[in-house]
Design an enzyme around this catalytic site. Structure first.
Site, PDB file in Angstrom:
ATOM      1  CD1 TRP A 168      -0.161  -1.630   2.993  1.00  0.00           C
ATOM      2  CD2 TRP A 168       0.546   0.466   3.294  1.00  0.00           C
ATOM      3  NE1 TRP A 168       0.629  -1.614   4.099  1.00  0.00           N
ATOM      4  CE2 TRP A 168       1.070  -0.338   4.317  1.00  0.00           C
ATOM      5  CE3 TRP A 168       0.865   1.829   3.272  1.00  0.00           C
ATOM      6  CZ2 TRP A 168       1.886   0.162   5.309  1.00  0.00           C
ATOM      7  CZ3 TRP A 168       1.670   2.334   4.265  1.00  0.00           C
ATOM      8  CH2 TRP A 168       2.172   1.497   5.264  1.00  0.00           C
ATOM      9  CG  ASN A 169       5.040   1.305   1.169  1.00  0.00           C
ATOM     10  OD1 ASN A 169       4.740   0.208   0.748  1.00  0.00           O
ATOM     11  ND2 ASN A 169       6.277   1.701   1.272  1.00  0.00           N
TER      12      ASN A 169
ATOM     13  N   GLY B 191       6.855  -6.181  -1.353  1.00  0.00           N
ATOM     14  CA  GLY B 191       6.115  -6.430  -0.115  1.00  0.00           C
ATOM     15  C   GLY B 191       7.032  -7.062   0.906  1.00  0.00           C
ATOM     16  N   GLY B 192       6.461  -7.800   1.839  1.00  0.00           N
ATOM     17  CA  GLY B 192       7.242  -8.357   2.931  1.00  0.00           C
ATOM     18  C   GLY B 192       7.837  -9.721   2.585  1.00  0.00           C
TER      19      GLY B 192
ATOM     20  CD  GLU C 247      13.261  -4.284  -5.686  1.00  0.00           C
ATOM     21  OE1 GLU C 247      13.762  -3.931  -4.605  1.00  0.00           O
ATOM     22  OE2 GLU C 247      13.920  -4.458  -6.713  1.00  0.00           O
ATOM     23  CG  LEU C 248      11.430  -9.219  -0.650  1.00  0.00           C
ATOM     24  CD1 LEU C 248      11.854 -10.581  -0.185  1.00  0.00           C
ATOM     25  CD2 LEU C 248       9.983  -9.223  -1.117  1.00  0.00           C
TER      26      LEU C 248
ATOM     27  CB  CYS D  44      11.213  -0.784   1.394  1.00  0.00           C
ATOM     28  SG  CYS D  44      11.527   0.243  -0.034  1.00  0.00           S
TER      29      CYS D  44
ATOM     30  CD  GLU E 131      10.431  -3.981   6.571  1.00  0.00           C
ATOM     31  OE1 GLU E 131       9.774  -5.020   6.440  1.00  0.00           O
ATOM     32  OE2 GLU E 131      10.548  -3.129   5.693  1.00  0.00           O
TER      33      GLU E 131
ATOM     34  CD  GLU F 242      10.602  -2.985  -8.812  1.00  0.00           C
ATOM     35  OE1 GLU F 242      10.450  -2.205  -7.859  1.00  0.00           O
ATOM     36  OE2 GLU F 242       9.697  -3.725  -9.238  1.00  0.00           O
TER      37      GLU F 242
HETATM   38  P1  NAD Z   1       2.629  -7.586   2.207  1.00  0.00           P
HETATM   39  O1  NAD Z   1       3.727  -8.512   1.805  1.00  0.00           O
HETATM   40  O2  NAD Z   1       1.753  -7.970   3.331  1.00  0.00           O
HETATM   41  O3  NAD Z   1       1.637  -7.306   0.968  1.00  0.00           O
HETATM   42  C1  NAD Z   1       2.101  -6.864  -0.287  1.00  0.00           C
HETATM   43  C2  NAD Z   1       1.130  -7.308  -1.367  1.00  0.00           C
HETATM   44  O4  NAD Z   1       1.158  -8.731  -1.465  1.00  0.00           O
HETATM   45  C3  NAD Z   1      -0.327  -6.921  -1.109  1.00  0.00           C
HETATM   46  O5  NAD Z   1      -0.907  -6.525  -2.339  1.00  0.00           O
HETATM   47  C4  NAD Z   1      -0.930  -8.220  -0.631  1.00  0.00           C
HETATM   48  O6  NAD Z   1      -2.306  -8.344  -0.852  1.00  0.00           O
HETATM   49  C5  NAD Z   1      -0.176  -9.220  -1.480  1.00  0.00           C
HETATM   50  N1  NAD Z   1      -0.196 -10.592  -0.947  1.00  0.00           N
HETATM   51  C6  NAD Z   1      -0.328 -10.986   0.343  1.00  0.00           C
HETATM   52  N2  NAD Z   1      -0.277 -12.345   0.412  1.00  0.00           N
HETATM   53  C7  NAD Z   1      -0.121 -12.786  -0.854  1.00  0.00           C
HETATM   54  C8  NAD Z   1       0.006 -14.087  -1.429  1.00  0.00           C
HETATM   55  N3  NAD Z   1      -0.028 -15.198  -0.689  1.00  0.00           N
HETATM   56  N4  NAD Z   1       0.175 -14.191  -2.765  1.00  0.00           N
HETATM   57  C9  NAD Z   1       0.243 -13.067  -3.535  1.00  0.00           C
HETATM   58  N5  NAD Z   1       0.108 -11.820  -3.047  1.00  0.00           N
HETATM   59  C10 NAD Z   1      -0.063 -11.682  -1.718  1.00  0.00           C
HETATM   60  O7  NAD Z   1       3.338  -6.198   2.472  1.00  0.00           O
HETATM   61  P2  NAD Z   1       2.702  -4.865   3.122  1.00  0.00           P
HETATM   62  O8  NAD Z   1       2.569  -5.053   4.578  1.00  0.00           O
HETATM   63  O9  NAD Z   1       1.536  -4.418   2.331  1.00  0.00           O
HETATM   64  O10 NAD Z   1       3.905  -3.847   2.814  1.00  0.00           O
HETATM   65  C11 NAD Z   1       4.999  -3.712   3.622  1.00  0.00           C
HETATM   66  C12 NAD Z   1       6.211  -4.489   3.134  1.00  0.00           C
HETATM   67  O11 NAD Z   1       6.569  -4.093   1.812  1.00  0.00           O
HETATM   68  C13 NAD Z   1       7.413  -4.197   3.997  1.00  0.00           C
HETATM   69  O12 NAD Z   1       8.128  -5.370   4.282  1.00  0.00           O
HETATM   70  C14 NAD Z   1       8.242  -3.272   3.113  1.00  0.00           C
HETATM   71  O13 NAD Z   1       9.591  -3.203   3.420  1.00  0.00           O
HETATM   72  C15 NAD Z   1       7.984  -3.833   1.765  1.00  0.00           C
HETATM   73  N6  NAD Z   1       8.323  -2.834   0.723  1.00  0.00           N
HETATM   74  C16 NAD Z   1       9.446  -3.025  -0.051  1.00  0.00           C
HETATM   75  C17 NAD Z   1       9.805  -2.074  -1.008  1.00  0.00           C
HETATM   76  C18 NAD Z   1      11.016  -2.245  -1.896  1.00  0.00           C
HETATM   77  O14 NAD Z   1      11.083  -1.601  -2.945  1.00  0.00           O
HETATM   78  N7  NAD Z   1      11.997  -3.054  -1.547  1.00  0.00           N
HETATM   79  C19 NAD Z   1       9.018  -0.936  -1.170  1.00  0.00           C
HETATM   80  C20 NAD Z   1       7.903  -0.766  -0.359  1.00  0.00           C
HETATM   81  C21 NAD Z   1       7.566  -1.736   0.577  1.00  0.00           C
END
Ligand code: NAD
Length: 488
Positions: A149-150, A226-227, A248-249, A282, A380, A457
């Site tokens: 979401w961010n 995401g995470g 990208e985590l 992140c 984190e 990216e």
């Molecule tokens: P998250 O991993 O919970 O969710 C990210 C996305 O994945 C959401 O759209 C979610 O619905 C989807 N998702 C969840 N479970 C899934 C599954 N089983 N299969 C497929 N998709 C699924 O992350 P969050 O809490 O929304 O965001 C925070 C995380 O994102 C933090 O760890 C942060 O560091 C990371 N992040 C990384 C970067 C980067 O560029 N490295 C940038 C921004 C955020």
């Protein structure tokens, strides 16, 4: 309440059901979002798959793709204020930040528009007579782009831009926490003139939407931000369709300050490094590693600045720190801080949620010099919480910087040139910022390793991730191929 729709095969539709999105500034629902389940996901992938092979897209020249991306860039720039206001409303990220970031998102589309007709193959000086051998760079196929979401307009641009430049088609899954900006972006994309199905935008939950998407047999590549826990699910799911992944985590990025640094610069960079986006970034510089000779003075300056920060409504241009995106993060912050204090950390400032409606948490600093294993140093946390640890020697600073499973970004503040080079060489992270922090550009690749993921990216490298190489062998002789069963 405002209602949003999903975008599949060039048309807007309702999802399988609707769910509420909360306004983080009030904690109350403000909009209804379309929930995509299996049937919607399948429809979106089918549309992308069909568009990938259809002559309207597959037969388009790379330069024409570039022109469409340029048109998209102009539309994003034109509508940036509206998109910024929506992102602020749905995520709580302050308007100052969303306005600047989304205006810059247009530059990412512009960069990839220019790159579309520069993704070149190669000719090989092959070691056989009468043969021409060359490599064609071809689009990899349907891309599942999944974002948190961010900064989602930004995080989706760094996927959609290179994927479309390379000739792929995309199913973009917006986060269920705050999908409004991307569902609105779909309406802007629709005006750019791409063939239908080239981009599809849906939102939904982990299992019924995310997993169905990443497991789909027609998905060739999953571009995920995401995470790490979600990334593990995605990699396990990719065992089904053998899709490639770019991940990208998260990060737990070190911010290292030596006593010879420009302290004013370092303090300001650390404040924005951790408290921008309320720490929900992140690349947040969430681990301050500061030389003991200046530690107390440095923490004193941070405290003064942190306590002077203007906390308020995210849509107010005067606000410097807004709410967190979800109530869950407040509970998480409280637990993390309580556990860290129990393990010997010392609270410098902040530490308790604000007594007001919405998900507000103040800038918080913990001195963890006596508790380097405390959870706020190790884990984190997506929020405005900085942990600080002191060091005496360069070797110690390096050891602390690398004492993490993440490897996304690092900040280094010093004026010693040779030390700078030694540190750059030995820090394990995908990006090192020296005497600056958080700088990004479409021209510069970005990404991490270890628990921070893999793939890059930004830059040319990202576009190549969306291609596959086809090796072509062409025999140039008109002489018949000799009979293989006649001995010579
Ligand atoms: P998250 O991993 O919970 O969710 C990210 C996305 O994945 C959401 O759209 C979610 O619905 C989807 N998702 C969840 N479970 C899934 C599954 N089983 N299969 C497929 N998709 C699924 O992350 P969050 O809490 O929304 O965001 C925070 C995380 O994102 C933090 O760890 C942060 O560091 C990371 N992040 C990384 C970067 C980067 O560029 N490295 C940038 C921004 C955020």
């Amino acid at each position: 309440m405002q209602e949003f729709q999903q975008y599949i095969d060039g048309a807007f539709s309702d999802g399988a059901s609707q769910f509420e999105s909360l306004d983080p500034a009030t904690g109350r629902p403000w909009a209804l979002m379309p929930e995509a389940r299996r049937a919607d996901v399948n429809r979106a992938v089918d549309a992308a798959h069909h568009a990938f092979h259809a002559p309207e897209w597959a037969g388009m020249t790379a330069s024409q793709r570039g022109k469409l991306l340029m048109r998209l860039a102009d539309l994003v720039a034109e509508h940036a204020p509206r998109l910024a206001a929506l992102e602020t409303r749905d995520t709580g990220k302050i308007i100052r930040e969303t306005s600047a970031q989304i205006a810059y998102v247009a530059e990412y589309y512009r960069y990839y528009a220019g790159l579309a007709d520069k993704i070149e193959g190669a000719h090989l000086p092959i070691d056989k007579p009468d043969m021409e051998v060359w490599l064609r760079r071809e689009p990899i196929g349907v891309v599942a782009a999944i974002v948190p979401w961010n900064s989602q307009l930004f995080l989706s641009a760094v996927k959609i831009g290179p994927a479309l430049a390379a000739g792929c088609t995309v199913v973009l899954k917006a986060s269920e926490e705050a999908p409004a900006p991307l569902l609105e972006f779909a309406r802007i994309f629709d005006q750019a003139g791409f063939p239908k199905g080239v981009l599809n935008v849906i939102t939904g939950f982990a299992e019924e939407c995310g997993s169905v998407l990443t497991r789909h047999p027609d998905v060739a590549h999953v571009a995920f931000t995401g995470g790490p826990e979600t990334a593990r699910h995605i990699v396990r799911n990719s065992a089904e369709n053998l899709a490639s992944t770019s991940l990208e985590l998260g990060g737990k990025s070190p911010f290292i300050v030596f006593e010879d640094a420009n302290i004013e610069s370092a303090v300001n960079a650390q404040i924005s490094g951790i408290f921008a986006a309320s720490g929900q970034s992140c690349v947040a510089g969430s681990r301050l590693i500061v030389q003991n000779t200046i530690k107390d003075a440095f923490l004193g300056r941070l405290r003064e600045k942190a306590e002077a920060v203007v906390i308020g409504a995210p849509d107010d241009m005067a606000t410097e720190v807004g709410p967190l995106c979800t109530a869950r993060q407040i509970e998480h912050a409280q637990r993390l801080i309580a556990d860290s204090l129990e393990q010997g950390a010392r609270l410098v400032t902040g530490g308790q949620p604000l007594d007001r409606a919405g998900f507000f948490f103040p800038p918080t600093v913990l001195d963890c010099s006596d508790a380097p294993q405390a959870p706020c140093v190790q884990r984190e946390f997506f929020g405005p919480v900085l942990s600080a640890v002191g060091f005496d020697t360069e070797a110690e600073a390096l050891q602390l910087a690398n004492a993490t499973e993440f490897g996304l970004a690092a900040g280094l503040f010093t004026r010693d040139l040779t030390r700078t080079h030694r540190m750059i060489r030995n820090i394990r992270s995908g990006v090192v910022w020296v005497n600056t922090y958080r700088a990004v550009s479409p021209i510069a690749p970005f990404g991490g390793h270890g628990l921070s993921g893999h793939g890059r990216e930004g830059g040319l490298a990202a576009a190549l991730d969306y291609t596959t190489v086809k090796t072509v062998w062409l025999r140039t002789s008109d002489d018949p191929i000799p009979d293989p069963f006649v001995m010579r």
